[in-house]
Design a protein around this motif. Structure first.
Motif, PDB file in Angstrom:
ATOM      1  N   ILE A  83     -38.084  43.597 -41.416  1.00 63.50           N
ATOM      2  CA  ILE A  83     -38.760  44.538 -40.526  1.00 63.50           C
ATOM      3  C   ILE A  83     -38.509  45.972 -40.981  1.00 63.50           C
ATOM      4  N   ASP A  84     -39.459  46.827 -40.658  1.00 61.68           N
ATOM      5  CA  ASP A  84     -39.303  48.262 -40.849  1.00 61.68           C
ATOM      6  C   ASP A  84     -40.279  48.955 -39.906  1.00 61.68           C
ATOM      7  N   PHE A  85     -40.027  50.230 -39.646  1.00 58.80           N
ATOM      8  CA  PHE A  85     -40.863  50.963 -38.705  1.00 58.80           C
ATOM      9  C   PHE A  85     -42.217  51.311 -39.315  1.00 58.80           C
ATOM     10  N   LYS A  86     -43.212  51.382 -38.458  1.00 61.56           N
ATOM     11  CA  LYS A  86     -44.508  51.902 -38.863  1.00 61.56           C
ATOM     12  C   LYS A  86     -44.390  53.401 -39.117  1.00 61.56           C
ATOM     13  N   ASP A  87     -45.465  53.999 -39.624  1.00 63.15           N
ATOM     14  CA  ASP A  87     -45.490  55.438 -39.825  1.00 63.15           C
ATOM     15  C   ASP A  87     -45.606  56.144 -38.478  1.00 63.15           C
ATOM     16  N   ASP A  88     -44.881  57.266 -38.337  1.00 63.59           N
ATOM     17  CA  ASP A  88     -44.999  58.145 -37.169  1.00 63.59           C
ATOM     18  C   ASP A  88     -44.750  57.396 -35.855  1.00 63.59           C
ATOM     19  N   VAL A  89     -43.625  56.686 -35.770  1.00 65.81           N
ATOM     20  CA  VAL A  89     -43.372  55.838 -34.607  1.00 65.81           C
ATOM     21  C   VAL A  89     -42.627  56.611 -33.526  1.00 65.81           C
ATOM     22  N   ASN A  90     -42.667  56.049 -32.319  1.00 65.98           N
ATOM     23  CA  ASN A  90     -41.894  56.557 -31.190  1.00 65.98           C
ATOM     24  C   ASN A  90     -40.689  55.642 -31.005  1.00 65.98           C
ATOM     25  N   LEU A  91     -39.494  56.139 -31.348  1.00 65.64           N
ATOM     26  CA  LEU A  91     -38.298  55.301 -31.345  1.00 65.64           C
ATOM     27  C   LEU A  91     -37.478  55.420 -30.075  1.00 65.64           C
ATOM     28  N   PHE A  92     -37.458  56.595 -29.474  1.00 63.21           N
ATOM     29  CA  PHE A  92     -36.470  56.884 -28.441  1.00 63.21           C
ATOM     30  C   PHE A  92     -36.813  56.188 -27.125  1.00 63.21           C
ATOM     31  N   MET A  93     -35.894  55.334 -26.649  1.00 58.77           N
ATOM     32  CA  MET A  93     -36.009  54.652 -25.356  1.00 58.77           C
ATOM     33  C   MET A  93     -37.361  53.943 -25.219  1.00 58.77           C
ATOM     34  N   ASN A  94     -37.736  53.197 -26.241  1.00 61.15           N
ATOM     35  CA  ASN A  94     -39.013  52.483 -26.243  1.00 61.15           C
ATOM     36  C   ASN A  94     -38.745  51.027 -25.865  1.00 61.15           C
ATOM     37  N   ASN A  95     -39.230  50.612 -24.690  1.00 57.23           N
ATOM     38  CA  ASN A  95     -38.965  49.258 -24.197  1.00 57.23           C
ATOM     39  C   ASN A  95     -39.824  48.213 -24.886  1.00 57.23           C
ATOM     40  N   THR A  96     -40.849  48.636 -25.606  1.00 53.38           N
ATOM     41  CA  THR A  96     -41.704  47.720 -26.370  1.00 53.38           C
ATOM     42  C   THR A  96     -41.638  48.122 -27.838  1.00 53.38           C
ATOM     43  N   ILE A  97     -40.407  48.156 -28.353  1.00 58.51           N
ATOM     44  CA  ILE A  97     -40.183  48.629 -29.714  1.00 58.51           C
ATOM     45  C   ILE A  97     -40.882  47.737 -30.733  1.00 58.51           C
ATOM     46  N   GLU A  98     -41.183  46.485 -30.370  1.00 56.18           N
ATOM     47  CA  GLU A  98     -41.864  45.572 -31.298  1.00 56.18           C
ATOM     48  C   GLU A  98     -43.214  46.120 -31.741  1.00 56.18           C
ATOM     49  N   LYS A  99     -43.851  46.934 -30.903  1.00 57.21           N
ATOM     50  CA  LYS A  99     -45.149  47.514 -31.264  1.00 57.21           C
ATOM     51  C   LYS A  99     -45.023  48.560 -32.371  1.00 57.21           C
ATOM     52  N   GLU A 100     -43.814  49.062 -32.579  1.00 58.63           N
ATOM     53  CA  GLU A 100     -43.603  50.118 -33.566  1.00 58.63           C
ATOM     54  C   GLU A 100     -43.069  49.570 -34.891  1.00 58.63           C
ATOM     55  N   VAL A 101     -43.047  48.246 -35.035  1.00 55.36           N
ATOM     56  CA  VAL A 101     -42.413  47.615 -36.189  1.00 55.36           C
ATOM     57  C   VAL A 101     -43.413  46.742 -36.929  1.00 55.36           C
ATOM     58  N   GLU A 102     -43.294  46.733 -38.252  1.00 57.81           N
ATOM     59  CA  GLU A 102     -44.062  45.814 -39.092  1.00 57.81           C
ATOM     60  C   GLU A 102     -43.110  44.831 -39.756  1.00 57.81           C
ATOM     61  N   GLN A 103     -43.606  43.610 -40.013  1.00 57.69           N
ATOM     62  CA  GLN A 103     -42.825  42.616 -40.746  1.00 57.69           C
ATOM     63  C   GLN A 103     -43.468  42.359 -42.092  1.00 57.69           C
ATOM     64  N   GLY A 104     -42.641  42.073 -43.079  1.00 56.28           N
ATOM     65  CA  GLY A 104     -43.139  41.817 -44.424  1.00 56.28           C
ATOM     66  C   GLY A 104     -42.118  41.041 -45.219  1.00 56.28           C
ATOM     67  N   GLU A 105     -42.017  41.339 -46.515  1.00 59.70           N
ATOM     68  CA  GLU A 105     -41.111  40.606 -47.381  1.00 59.70           C
ATOM     69  C   GLU A 105     -40.358  41.573 -48.296  1.00 59.70           C
ATOM     70  N   SER A 106     -39.213  41.134 -48.755  1.00 57.14           N
ATOM     71  CA  SER A 106     -38.444  41.890 -49.740  1.00 57.14           C
ATOM     72  C   SER A 106     -38.184  40.993 -50.940  1.00 57.14           C
ATOM     73  N   GLU A 107     -38.042  41.618 -52.095  1.00 53.41           N
ATOM     74  CA  GLU A 107     -37.783  40.901 -53.337  1.00 53.41           C
ATOM     75  C   GLU A 107     -36.723  41.664 -54.122  1.00 53.41           C
ATOM     76  N   SER A 108     -35.765  40.942 -54.649  1.00 60.60           N
ATOM     77  CA  SER A 108     -34.732  41.565 -55.464  1.00 60.60           C
ATOM     78  C   SER A 108     -34.296  40.598 -56.554  1.00 60.60           C
ATOM     79  N   TYR A 109     -33.877  41.162 -57.669  1.00 64.09           N
ATOM     80  CA  TYR A 109     -33.361  40.343 -58.768  1.00 64.09           C
ATOM     81  C   TYR A 109     -32.440  41.216 -59.598  1.00 64.09           C
ATOM     82  N   GLY A 110     -31.536  40.567 -60.327  1.00 61.23           N
ATOM     83  CA  GLY A 110     -30.599  41.335 -61.117  1.00 61.23           C
ATOM     84  C   GLY A 110     -29.612  40.457 -61.856  1.00 61.23           C
ATOM     85  N   VAL A 111     -28.688  41.126 -62.568  1.00 65.45           N
ATOM     86  CA  VAL A 111     -27.651  40.455 -63.339  1.00 65.45           C
ATOM     87  C   VAL A 111     -26.319  41.124 -63.024  1.00 65.45           C
ATOM     88  N   GLU A 112     -25.287  40.302 -62.791  1.00 68.64           N
ATOM     89  CA  GLU A 112     -23.950  40.793 -62.471  1.00 68.64           C
ATOM     90  C   GLU A 112     -22.977  40.405 -63.582  1.00 68.64           C
TER      91      GLU A 112
END
Length: 600
Positions: free
Chosen positions: A406-435
């Motif tokens: 999850i991450d916030f949409k652009d220009d969201v209203n965060l403070f004391m928002n009882n329906t914060i789900e409306k201000e959030v988008e869901q997607g995917e993350s990808e990572s790879y590497g060598v240690e």
């Protein structure tokens, strides 16, 4: 995480809130003191720590990034011991001993730290308010052997922080704290079968106050976790071990409430709706050695989640299978290969607009609008040990993909928002590497070096920048540690850290409208802060009745970034264009410390 004053651990392209941090099986929601400068774990009370980032044993669940399992010492059941440490930044004391010799024991450890006082003594700018910062924590553990087949453990933890940082935000203060308790009954059914029954409680709270710009308010939030776990282990033979069990977990939180603070306030008291979650899990796992050189560990965990309805969503149920497996092949005594597949789910989401992981970030259970995160990871590795175990080298490559981040949409209203789900988008993350990892394990000079080359990206629809780098995308990460035992009394150690800077969203331009300066911002996380690097040194002198340690953090005074913000050169909003600019905040320069530890 690679920014100043932060203990936050980002594992393989995931945020720090994806780590399952446990203290004697109890969840620790925020494992940091003093804005992440210190860990909540007092090393005097810690017996061991296990980190799992490739293959998670099936008895662990609830997080999608890693598992950090911390276990307390059990106390000495033969003789009493007392230990104290006095230092410039913190002091602590520990007591342990038998309640009944060879049958039961106790351990109590307490710590109090006052880094704000040290910062005030080291400060050289009379115009900058010195920070208020202190914290405490207490660990306690009791255990008793009832008979040859039964043993009982009971452990407690409580810790809290108080900070005021006028330099960061005028009139801003924050308090937070964790509390945990664990009751565990260990029962031996027979010579081959062992069971554990655990009842676990965790509590986390935070609150902050602000009395700047006429907004005098107090924000409060809290959350509680209740767990009941049962684990069984059966050793069929030397080559086969079978494990299984289940867990019931209830979580509840008040994401936030606001109330008046002080006088001359115009804030209307308000509280967000309480959120609840019930989840249940069953698992089965095998450890099997075959063909003399192979070992297979694997099984499946089945997680079921139930959440009630909310302001703008209905009740929901999720059932998520979590298959996991790893295969080792010992080429010979010195060389070993391994591959693994890991799937894990996370039912709690962290809503944060902070680049540094402050304590006021908001936990929200998965629901009809916010599905649980599901992480899938593939790894392949190689390990070499010299015949005498003097040197160790390992190399591991990973690929990780996580759905429903999850991450916030652009220009969201965060403070004391009882329906914060409306201000959030869901997607995917990808990572790879060598240690890469190399260590020298024996001799007067020991140490290790580790380097990670990695890449991380987030992809979310319906935002301006569909693909972007997360804050914790750090392509280069280097750690060097050396310890030299000069003789039986003297030893020296050093640590050097280097990592790519964190990613931030910052102004790239500005314009003036009706006398006010307004900013044009970069793409999401489109600016990379300067690289983090720091050298720490310490020397230890062992005396007959104590140990004296002198250390210097940040030896060459590097001004690493804590945060970057846009400002107008003062407290007034209207300022000329040439005064509006971007500021870098750093927390400390060179920090010396002296501690003396002794038994009494």
């Amino acid at each position: 995480s690679g920014n100043e004053g932060a203990n936050n651990i980002s594992v393989r392209g995931s945020n720090q809130w994806g780590n399952l941090v446990l203290l004697d099986e109890a969840i620790v929601f925020n494992p940091n003191h003093a804005l992440s400068f210190f860990s909540v774990f007092n090393n005097d009370a810690v017996h061991n720590v296990n980190l799992y980032k490739s293959y998670f044993p099936l008895n662990y669940g609830g997080r999608a990034s890693s598992v950090i399992d911390v276990r307390m010492k059990e106390g000495n059941n033969k003789e009493s011991k007392r230990k104290a440490t006095v230092g410039l930044v913190s002091s602590k004391v520990m007591f342990e001993g038998p309640l009944k010799k060879d049958k039961s024991s106790y351990l109590v450890a307490a710590r109090f730290a006052y880094p704000g006082v040290t910062c005030s003594l080291l400060g050289d700018d009379d115009d900058v308010p010195n920070p208020e910062m202190y914290f405490y924590d207490v660990n306690a553990k009791f255990n008793t052997i009832i008979n040859d087949r039964n043993r009982i453990y009971f452990s407690l933890y409580s810790g809290g922080d108080h900070t005021v940082f006028d330099e960061l935000v005028r009139g801003y203060g924050m308090d937070w704290g964790n509390a945990t308790s664990t009751f565990r009954w260990n029962h031996t059914l027979n010579q081959k079968t062992y069971t554990n029954l655990s009842a676990i409680f965790s509590n986390y709270y935070y609150r902050y106050k602000n009395y700047a710009d006429g907004l005098h308010y107090l924000w409060k939030s809290n959350m509680q976790s209740y767990q009941l776990k049962y684990d069984m282990e059966h050793n069929t033979s030397r080559n086969l071990r079978i494990k299984g069990g289940g867990a019931l977990h209830f979580f509840t939180t008040i994401p936030g409430s606001i109330d008046n603070y002080g006088v001359f306030t115009h804030v209307v008291p308000y509280r967000l709706n309480r959120r609840k979650m019930l989840d249940f899990a069953l698992y089965g796992e095998v450890e099997y050695r075959f063909a003399s050189r192979f070992q297979l560990n694997g099984g499946i965990r089945l997680s079921a989640l139930r959440t009630p309805s909310g302001p703008d969503y209905g009740a929901s149920t999720f059932i998520v299978p979590e298959p996991r497996a790893e295969l080792y092949y010992e080429v010979n005594r010195n060389h070993r290969l391994n591959i693994s597949f890991n799937q894990a789910s996370q039912n709690l989401h962290m809503l944060s607009n902070s680049s540094v992981g402050i304590s006021s970030d908001m936990w929200v259970p998965a629901n009809e609008k916010l599905k649980p995160e599901i992480m899938r990871q593939f790894t392949a590795g190689y390990e070499w040990n010299q015949s005498d175990r003097n040197y160790t080298f390992s190399l591991e490559a990973f690929y990780r993909k996580t759905d429903h981040i999850i991450d916030f949409k652009d220009d969201v209203n965060l403070f004391m928002n009882n329906t914060i789900e409306k201000e959030v988008e869901q997607g995917e993350s990808e990572s790879y590497g060598v240690e890469f990892y190399l260590s020298k394990n024996r001799g007067a000079l020991t140490g290790w070096a580790s380097y990670t080359l990695s890449h991380a990206r987030n992809r979310l629809a319906n935002i301006r920048d569909t693909e972007y780098r997360p804050v914790y995308d750090r392509p280069h990460n280097l750690k060097l540690f050396l310890n030299y035992n000069i003789n039986k009394r003297w030893s020296l150690s050093s640590t050097f850290s280097y990592s790519s800077g964190m990613n931030l969203t910052l102004p790239v331009g500005k314009y003036e409208l009706h006398g006010a300066v307004l900013y044009i911002y970069s793409s999401r996380n489109g600016y990379r802060a300067p690289a983090f690097h720091q050298l720490d040194l310490s020397g230890t002198y062992r005396m007959r009745k104590g140990t004296l340690t002198c250390s210097i953090i940040n030896l060459y005074g590097r001004k690493n970034v804590f945060s970057i913000y846009a400002g107008r050169g003062g407290e007034e909003y209207y300022k000329p264009m040439d005064i509006a600019q971007t500021y870098k905040i750093y927390l400390y320069g060179i920090v010396p410390s002296i501690t003396y530890s002794f038994e009494f």
